[in-house]
Scaffold this motif. Structure first.
Motif, short mmCIF file in Angstrom:
data_model
loop_
_atom_site.label_atom_id
_atom_site.label_comp_id
_atom_site.label_asym_id
_atom_site.label_seq_id
_atom_site.Cartn_x
_atom_site.Cartn_y
_atom_site.Cartn_z
N GLU A 1 0.85 -1.18 0.00
CA GLU A 1 0.00 0.00 0.00
C GLU A 1 0.89 1.24 0.00
OE1 GLU A 1 -2.92 -0.17 3.09
OE2 GLU A 1 -3.09 -2.35 2.94
N ASP A 2 1.17 1.72 -1.20
CA ASP A 2 2.10 2.83 -1.34
C ASP A 2 1.65 4.08 -0.59
OD1 ASP A 2 3.68 1.27 -2.92
OD2 ASP A 2 2.79 1.96 -4.80
N GLY A 3 0.34 4.24 -0.42
CA GLY A 3 -0.16 5.45 0.21
C GLY A 3 0.24 5.60 1.66
N ILE A 4 0.53 4.47 2.35
CA ILE A 4 0.87 4.56 3.77
C ILE A 4 2.35 4.30 4.02
CG2 ILE A 4 -1.42 3.79 4.45
CD1 ILE A 4 -0.17 1.06 5.11
N ALA A 5 3.12 4.10 2.95
CA ALA A 5 4.54 3.76 3.10
C ALA A 5 5.31 4.84 3.85
CB ALA A 5 5.17 3.52 1.74
N GLN A 6 5.04 6.11 3.52
CA GLN A 6 5.77 7.19 4.16
C GLN A 6 5.44 7.28 5.64
OE1 GLN A 6 8.17 8.88 2.84
NE2 GLN A 6 8.51 10.07 4.69
N GLY A 7 4.19 7.04 5.99
CA GLY A 7 3.79 7.07 7.39
C GLY A 7 4.47 5.99 8.19
N ILE A 8 4.60 4.81 7.60
CA ILE A 8 5.29 3.71 8.27
C ILE A 8 6.74 4.07 8.51
CG2 ILE A 8 6.10 1.35 7.99
CD1 ILE A 8 3.52 0.73 6.49
N LYS A 9 7.36 4.63 7.49
CA LYS A 9 8.77 5.01 7.59
C LYS A 9 8.98 6.03 8.70
CE LYS A 9 12.56 6.82 4.76
NZ LYS A 9 12.86 8.03 5.54
N GLN A 10 8.10 7.02 8.77
CA GLN A 10 8.23 8.03 9.80
C GLN A 10 8.06 7.44 11.20
OE1 GLN A 10 5.30 10.92 8.65
NE2 GLN A 10 6.62 11.87 7.11
N GLY A 11 7.14 6.48 11.33
CA GLY A 11 6.93 5.82 12.61
C GLY A 11 8.16 5.06 13.07
N ILE A 12 8.80 4.36 12.13
CA ILE A 12 10.02 3.62 12.45
C ILE A 12 11.11 4.57 12.90
CG2 ILE A 12 11.87 2.20 11.48
CD1 ILE A 12 9.80 0.97 9.61
N GLU A 13 11.29 5.68 12.15
CA GLU A 13 12.34 6.63 12.47
C GLU A 13 12.13 7.24 13.85
OE1 GLU A 13 13.37 8.07 7.90
OE2 GLU A 13 12.14 9.32 9.21
N GLN A 14 10.88 7.55 14.18
CA GLN A 14 10.59 8.11 15.50
C GLN A 14 10.92 7.11 16.61
OE1 GLN A 14 6.61 9.57 15.96
NE2 GLN A 14 6.90 10.16 18.08
N GLY A 15 10.59 5.84 16.37
CA GLY A 15 10.89 4.80 17.36
C GLY A 15 12.38 4.61 17.54
N ILE A 16 13.13 4.70 16.43
CA ILE A 16 14.59 4.55 16.51
C ILE A 16 15.19 5.71 17.29
CG2 ILE A 16 16.71 4.59 15.13
CD1 ILE A 16 15.15 3.08 12.96
N GLU A 17 14.70 6.93 17.01
CA GLU A 17 15.21 8.11 17.73
C GLU A 17 15.01 7.94 19.24
OE1 GLU A 17 12.96 11.26 16.08
OE2 GLU A 17 13.89 11.12 14.10
N GLN A 18 13.81 7.56 19.63
CA GLN A 18 13.51 7.39 21.06
C GLN A 18 14.38 6.29 21.66
OE1 GLN A 18 9.39 6.76 21.91
NE2 GLN A 18 9.70 6.46 24.11
#
Length: 301
Positions: A245-262
């Motif tokens: 689902e290409d439409g939600i790919a960017q949202g998933i990526k941002q969620g991962i990045e936020q989790g990694i930062e924390q």
């Protein structure tokens, strides 16, 4: 000659990169791959592309040796686009290499032989070795492609490519270390699994000097690597089940990045790393400004 290896700094470090950014270990790996016997690390000429980021692609380690330009990449997940990525990167490298030449003259401009290798140690099953071809990405199949680029992908998980492992002790022991982390992580928290793997490996002489001298950094990086692998595995499983689902790919990526930062900030704090050092590590890993790094650290500190 450059003094340090060209290792990507705006992307996350991995234990593999930490190991093979050293010339001695890199030469050992090169010799094992090529059945050669070079004994002077200073024979390596490191290729750097300062401030050259194109399409956000940069190579892990690139170096010249014996008229060959070697591009080595470590991958924790299978990426069929490596030939295209390497094409972009080698073009920039050769542009830099020939900057004092003119390609419009009647004289042939000589260039080094490009060599492309991916060292794969993801958890998805992959063969011992395989060749990834640029032509596989062509929209139209052709029997004789006029442009081709081949990447050798080697599975360096424990138990694979035993002949290569026998020739390169550092690579073999790295494989053993990763295997222990994954094995222990199945039955305990990742922080405990990494701590136990590091302690055991030092005691048993597996990457002992490296792990002893960089223990805190290796533990932190290993935790980040494992957590990211787990997140990517969940995403791939979801994509397989539900379709891409290409439409939600960017949202998933941002969620991962936020989790990694924390996770980075919390782990650094637990390990006793100072606020300033944590800012520096976040800045290095994410390729962000000093101010952005400080804001993120304050948010999770």
């Amino acid at each position: 000659m450059a003094e340090k290896l060209h290792v990507v700094r705006n992307q996350k470090d991995t234990v593999f990169r930490m190991l093979f950014r050293e010339k001695k270990e890199l030469l050992e790996l090169y010799n094992a791959l090529n059945d050669s016997a070079y004994n002077s690390p200073e024979d390596l000429t490191i290729c750097t592309l300062e401030n050259a980021i194109y399409m956000n692609f940069k190579n892990d380690i690139s170096f010249l040796l014996d008229s060959e330009m070697n591009l080595y990449e470590h991958q924790g997940s299978y990426n069929p686009n490596m030939p295209l990525r390497d094409l972009v990167y080698i073009a920039k490298q050769l542009e830099k290499y020939t900057r004092d030449e003119t390609i419009y003259s009647s004289t042939l401009v000589k260039i080094p032989v490009p060599r492309f290798v991916v060292f794969y140690n993801g958890t998805d099953g992959q063969p011992e070795r395989q060749i990834l071809r640029l032509s596989d990405a062509f929209e139209k199949e052709t029997s004789e492609p006029e442009l081709e680029l081949k990447v050798l992908m080697l599975n360096i998980n424990f138990g694979h490519n035993k002949e290569l492992m026998e020739k390169c002790r550092t690579l073999r022991e790295y494989s053993q270390y990763v295997d222990r982390v994954r094995k222990y992580a199945k039955r305990m928290r990742i922080e405990e699994a990494v701590e136990r793997a590091v302690t055991e490996c030092i005691r048993e002489g597996i990457l002992a000097d490296f792990l002893s001298s960089q223990r805190a950094e290796v533990i932190a990086v290993s935790i980040f690597e494992y957590n990211e692998e787990e997140e990517m595995r969940k995403i791939r499983a979801s994509e397989y089940k539900n379709g891409k689902e290409d439409g939600i790919a960017q949202g998933i990526k941002q969620g991962i990045e936020q989790g990694i930062e924390q996770g980075m900030v919390e782990t650094c704090k637990e390990l006793g790393v100072s606020f300033e050092q944590t800012v520096a590590r976040l800045k290095l890993r994410l390729g962000i400004s000093e101010q952005e790094a400080q804001e993120k650290v304050r948010h999770y500190w």
